[in-house]
Design an enzyme around this catalytic site. Structure first.
Site, PDB file in Angstrom:
ATOM      1  N   LEU A   1       1.148  -1.241   0.123  1.00  0.00           N
ATOM      2  CA  LEU A   1      -0.023   0.306  -0.599  1.00  0.00           C
ATOM      3  C   LEU A   1       0.714   0.851   0.040  1.00  0.00           C
ATOM      4  O   LEU A   1       2.097   1.220   0.397  1.00  0.00           O
ATOM      5  CB  LEU A   1      -0.951  -0.010   1.319  1.00  0.00           C
ATOM      6  CG  LEU A   1      -0.252   0.453   2.599  1.00  0.00           C
ATOM      7  CD1 LEU A   1       0.026   1.199   2.764  1.00  0.00           C
ATOM      8  CD2 LEU A   1      -1.957  -0.646   3.903  1.00  0.00           C
TER       9      LEU A   1
ATOM     10  N   TYR B   1       9.126  11.259 -11.479  1.00  0.00           N
ATOM     11  CA  TYR B   1       9.590  12.500 -11.374  1.00  0.00           C
ATOM     12  C   TYR B   1      10.429  13.293 -10.772  1.00  0.00           C
ATOM     13  O   TYR B   1      10.568  12.506  -9.554  1.00  0.00           O
ATOM     14  CB  TYR B   1       8.551  13.214 -10.555  1.00  0.00           C
ATOM     15  CG  TYR B   1       6.710  12.842 -11.762  1.00  0.00           C
ATOM     16  CD1 TYR B   1       6.834  13.736 -12.198  1.00  0.00           C
ATOM     17  CD2 TYR B   1       5.975  11.903 -11.872  1.00  0.00           C
ATOM     18  CE1 TYR B   1       5.321  14.289 -12.921  1.00  0.00           C
ATOM     19  CE2 TYR B   1       5.494  12.382 -13.527  1.00  0.00           C
ATOM     20  CZ  TYR B   1       4.784  12.143 -13.606  1.00  0.00           C
ATOM     21  OH  TYR B   1       3.742  12.894 -14.181  1.00  0.00           O
ATOM     22  N   ALA B   2      11.634  14.015 -10.855  1.00  0.00           N
ATOM     23  CA  ALA B   2      12.771  14.745 -10.573  1.00  0.00           C
ATOM     24  C   ALA B   2      11.726  15.407  -9.522  1.00  0.00           C
ATOM     25  O   ALA B   2      10.644  15.912 -10.238  1.00  0.00           O
ATOM     26  CB  ALA B   2      13.509  15.473 -11.826  1.00  0.00           C
TER      27      ALA B   2
ATOM     28  N   CYS C   1       9.541   4.165   4.172  1.00  0.00           N
ATOM     29  CA  CYS C   1       9.946   2.621   3.277  1.00  0.00           C
ATOM     30  C   CYS C   1      11.625   3.309   2.967  1.00  0.00           C
ATOM     31  O   CYS C   1      12.202   2.386   3.226  1.00  0.00           O
ATOM     32  CB  CYS C   1       8.578   2.567   2.755  1.00  0.00           C
ATOM     33  SG  CYS C   1       7.063   2.023   4.112  1.00  0.00           S
TER      34      CYS C   1
ATOM     35  N   ARG D   1       8.606  10.878   7.863  1.00  0.00           N
ATOM     36  CA  ARG D   1       9.204  10.659   8.701  1.00  0.00           C
ATOM     37  C   ARG D   1      10.245  10.427   7.268  1.00  0.00           C
ATOM     38  O   ARG D   1      10.161  10.191   6.143  1.00  0.00           O
ATOM     39  CB  ARG D   1       9.488   9.073   8.475  1.00  0.00           C
ATOM     40  CG  ARG D   1       8.411   8.691   9.980  1.00  0.00           C
ATOM     41  CD  ARG D   1       7.778   7.330  10.481  1.00  0.00           C
ATOM     42  NE  ARG D   1       7.040   7.116   9.787  1.00  0.00           N
ATOM     43  CZ  ARG D   1       6.111   5.788   9.893  1.00  0.00           C
ATOM     44  NH1 ARG D   1       6.670   4.703  11.109  1.00  0.00           N
ATOM     45  NH2 ARG D   1       4.769   5.978   9.526  1.00  0.00           N
TER      46      ARG D   1
HETATM   47  P1  NAD Z   1       3.855   2.201  12.270  1.00  0.00           P
HETATM   48  O1  NAD Z   1       5.045   2.730  13.100  1.00  0.00           O
HETATM   49  O2  NAD Z   1       3.209   3.668  11.374  1.00  0.00           O
HETATM   50  O3  NAD Z   1       3.258   1.767  12.780  1.00  0.00           O
HETATM   51  C1  NAD Z   1       3.484   0.643  13.659  1.00  0.00           C
HETATM   52  C2  NAD Z   1       3.688   0.064  14.910  1.00  0.00           C
HETATM   53  O4  NAD Z   1       3.644  -1.110  15.547  1.00  0.00           O
HETATM   54  C3  NAD Z   1       3.106   1.144  15.899  1.00  0.00           C
HETATM   55  O5  NAD Z   1       1.883   1.239  17.060  1.00  0.00           O
HETATM   56  C4  NAD Z   1       4.174   0.926  17.553  1.00  0.00           C
HETATM   57  O6  NAD Z   1       3.890   0.866  18.123  1.00  0.00           O
HETATM   58  C5  NAD Z   1       3.152  -1.283  16.729  1.00  0.00           C
HETATM   59  N1  NAD Z   1       4.040  -1.976  18.002  1.00  0.00           N
HETATM   60  C6  NAD Z   1       5.670  -2.132  17.821  1.00  0.00           C
HETATM   61  N2  NAD Z   1       6.591  -3.435  18.405  1.00  0.00           N
HETATM   62  C7  NAD Z   1       4.853  -3.978  19.163  1.00  0.00           C
HETATM   63  C8  NAD Z   1       4.646  -5.207  19.741  1.00  0.00           C
HETATM   64  N3  NAD Z   1       5.759  -5.660  20.197  1.00  0.00           N
HETATM   65  N4  NAD Z   1       3.336  -5.534  19.186  1.00  0.00           N
HETATM   66  C9  NAD Z   1       2.716  -4.333  19.036  1.00  0.00           C
HETATM   67  N5  NAD Z   1       2.729  -3.284  18.722  1.00  0.00           N
HETATM   68  C10 NAD Z   1       3.688  -2.941  18.278  1.00  0.00           C
HETATM   69  O7  NAD Z   1       4.630   1.364  11.196  1.00  0.00           O
HETATM   70  P2  NAD Z   1       4.193   1.239   9.613  1.00  0.00           P
HETATM   71  O8  NAD Z   1       4.551   2.611   8.650  1.00  0.00           O
HETATM   72  O9  NAD Z   1       2.693   0.636  10.123  1.00  0.00           O
HETATM   73  O10 NAD Z   1       5.331  -0.111   8.898  1.00  0.00           O
HETATM   74  C11 NAD Z   1       4.654  -1.309   9.562  1.00  0.00           C
HETATM   75  C12 NAD Z   1       6.180  -2.248   9.152  1.00  0.00           C
HETATM   76  O11 NAD Z   1       5.264  -2.703   7.846  1.00  0.00           O
HETATM   77  C13 NAD Z   1       6.702  -1.852   8.558  1.00  0.00           C
HETATM   78  O12 NAD Z   1       7.585  -3.127   8.139  1.00  0.00           O
HETATM   79  C14 NAD Z   1       6.902  -1.261   7.660  1.00  0.00           C
HETATM   80  O13 NAD Z   1       7.559  -1.006   6.375  1.00  0.00           O
HETATM   81  C15 NAD Z   1       5.971  -2.235   6.592  1.00  0.00           C
HETATM   82  N6  NAD Z   1       5.339  -1.449   5.408  1.00  0.00           N
HETATM   83  C16 NAD Z   1       4.741   0.226   5.613  1.00  0.00           C
HETATM   84  C17 NAD Z   1       4.417   0.511   4.644  1.00  0.00           C
HETATM   85  C18 NAD Z   1       3.570   2.257   5.068  1.00  0.00           C
HETATM   86  O14 NAD Z   1       3.424   3.207   4.100  1.00  0.00           O
HETATM   87  N7  NAD Z   1       4.293   2.928   5.831  1.00  0.00           N
HETATM   88  C19 NAD Z   1       3.827  -0.071   3.406  1.00  0.00           C
HETATM   89  C20 NAD Z   1       3.982  -0.799   3.536  1.00  0.00           C
HETATM   90  C21 NAD Z   1       4.839  -1.792   4.740  1.00  0.00           C
END
Ligand code: NAD
Length: 495
Positions: A195, A296-297, A305, A373
């Protein structure tokens, strides 16, 4: 080769991954008689209620499943239970409200109970970069330990799915962490998430494809059922071996980051010779082999990510003895690009910006999200302030995030956040555009021109047409296009 699968039927895996994929995508084997496949709402726990977990949880509830979202952040869960959505994501709020109201979605801090009661467990916690750039798996593995410790003695075999972005080999670590605590059969899968923040709900509801790494027919069948409603228009669910699924996510993000750094390199060439990167983009993007996306530049990629995933892939490549040269180049170009507007400002005004004020439009790393971020705005705003300037900034959605990221600059009075974008401009030495929000695309140019001390714009997102900007009386600098200076303005406006 027969691979013994914990709790599952032995799965036939050929030596070559491609054959393995083909075997998995073949006709569906009947589910075992003991499994209640398709007979009742699937009970799902999504652990980690961030961008990915919250969107996944809401969308899985939307299709009729019984979903509990668990997180250790009590503040976040409290807000969610009060009906407050902690992130800005189009379409998410009404979906969460509806599913909460109709009883398909709930939120808890009790991760143990959530995993104990669920058949399908998604791990969607953060995987931030460790000191060496590798993905830090402590949160993922701590959830796996919790799953293992809370494995009930009976009930359906659990399917534990890593949705977080994790390096190849992580599923084995997740399996080991669970296995340390239980003899019960369970299934481990990799289901990376693609996503996009800003379009997350739409992407989850209608994915281009769903990638699922599995090692048992049972998990394959259950996940085919779970994702069926999301691919009704015929987009594929790509079942594959777990290692290939884990690599797919990093390969996708690294490819997109590579396209961005590639175009930023071409932008520098365009600037050096007076060409237009926008025209080059059209010239190559219409080639079917290349396609128009991510060409896009701008002022570099950011977000939660791309930077961390490119870093983590570089680390994995090094560890595996594969030369990461191409991705090291991508990172190097991006680091320079994030500061390219600072260099332009220094060319105009010198290194010492004391006494100057700059207006900034856009702080989030891209439009339609409040996420800051690794946003280029962090480098640009801090860079301006470090050189003595004051900054007045606006962002339609990232105000709260900005308060967090820039707490020090706000307290020192070096940065002010404005309610409206035009409020930033009065008496500023120049406007810097850092995020291409829709609301900035067709602004009141006369108002901008008349509010600024000098009509000078540094556009990091190529929002406007250089020729038009000159007609309107602006000195206008953008990325990969010749600087546009009105004849009357002369060089060094405001210098
Ligand atoms: P985020 O930081 O927004 O959320 C992570 C959540 O996990 C936090 O709310 C945190 O409190 C919780 N957490 C941490 N340790 C925990 C535990 N032991 N038990 C329960 N909850 C716990 O992160 P995100 O952006 O949702 O990303 C999550 C994963 O998905 C990452 O690996 C990221 O690379 C991947 N990802 C993110 C996106 C994006 O667009 N944000 C897209 C694809 C994949």
């Amino acid at each position: 080769m027969e691979v013994p699968v914990p709790g599952g039927a032995p799965f036939v895996a050929a030596g070559h991954p491609a054959v393995y994929v083909a075997a998995l995508s073949g006709p569906r084997a009947p589910a075992r008689a003991t499994e209640p496949v398709g007979t009742e709402r699937m009970k799902i726990a999504v652990v980690g209620t961030g961008y990915v977990g919250l969107v996944a949880g809401a969308c899985l509830a939307e299709t009729g499943n019984d979903v509990v979202c668990a997180d250790i952040d009590a503040g976040k869960i409290g807000r969610l239970n009060a009906g407050e959505i902690p992130i800005y994501e189009p379409g998410l709020e009404p979906m969460v409200e509806r599913n909460l109201r109709e009883g398909r979605l709930s939120f808890t801090t009790d991760v143990a109970a959530a995993t104990r009661e669920a058949e399908v467990i998604f791990i969607a916690v953060g995987t931030p970069p460790g000191e060496d750039g590798s993905a830090d798996l402590q949160h993922v593995l701590s959830v796996a330990e919790t799953v293992g410790r809370n494995m009930p003695a009976d009930g359906p075999e659990k399917i534990v799915i890593t949705k977080s972005t994790v390096p190849v080999g992580t599923a084995n670590k997740v399996r080991d962490a669970i296995r340390r605590h239980t003899d019960r059969p369970f299934h481990v899968c990799s289901n990376p998430e693609f996503l996009k923040e800003g379009a997350a709900v739409q992407d989850f509801m209608k994915p281009d494809r769903v990638v699922v790494g599995v090692e048992s027919e049972h998990a394959r069948a259950r996940l085919a059922e779970l994702y069926g409603p999301f691919v009704r228009q015929g987009n594929p669910i790509l079942f594959m071996d777990i290692a290939s699924a884990e690599i797919t996510k990093y390969a996708a993000n690294a490819m997109l980051a590579t396209r961005i750094s590639f175009m930023n390199t071409i932008a520098h060439l365009c600037e050096a010779v007076g060409a237009d990167v926008g025209l080059v983009r059209q010239g190559i993007g219409t080639d079917e082999r290349i396609g128009p996306s991510f060409l896009y530049a701008g002022i570099g990629y950011g977000g939660s990510c791309f930077p961390k995933d490119v870093k983590a892939l570089v680390h994995t490549l090094r560890e595996t003895g594969v030369d990461p040269a191409i991705l090291e180049g991508v990172e190097k170009v991006n680091a320079v690009q994030k500061r390219v507007l600072l260099a332009r400002v220094a060319e105009r005004f010198g290194e010492d910006l004391s006494g100057r004020t700059f207006a900034v439009w856009g702080l989030s790393f891209k439009p339609e999200t409040d996420d800051m971020r690794e946003a280029p705005s962090l480098d640009v705003v801090r860079g301006l302030v470090e050189r003595g300037a004051r900054v007045r900034a606006h962002d339609p959605e990232a105000r709260h995030e900005a308060e967090r990221h820039f707490a020090d600059l706000l307290a020192e009075g070096r940065l002010a956040l404005c309610e409206h974008n035009y409020d930033c401009l009065e008496g500023a030495d120049a406007l810097l555009v850092l995020t291409e929000w829709h609301s900035y695309r067709n602004p009141d140019f006369a108002r901008i021109r008349d509010s600024l001390r000098e009509p000078l714009v540094f556009d990091g997102r190529n929002l406007w047409d250089p020729a038009r900007m000159v007609e309107l009386g602006f000195a206008y600098e953008s990325i990969g296009r010749a600087s546009a200076v009105p004849e009357t303005a002369g060089q060094g406006a405001g210098a």
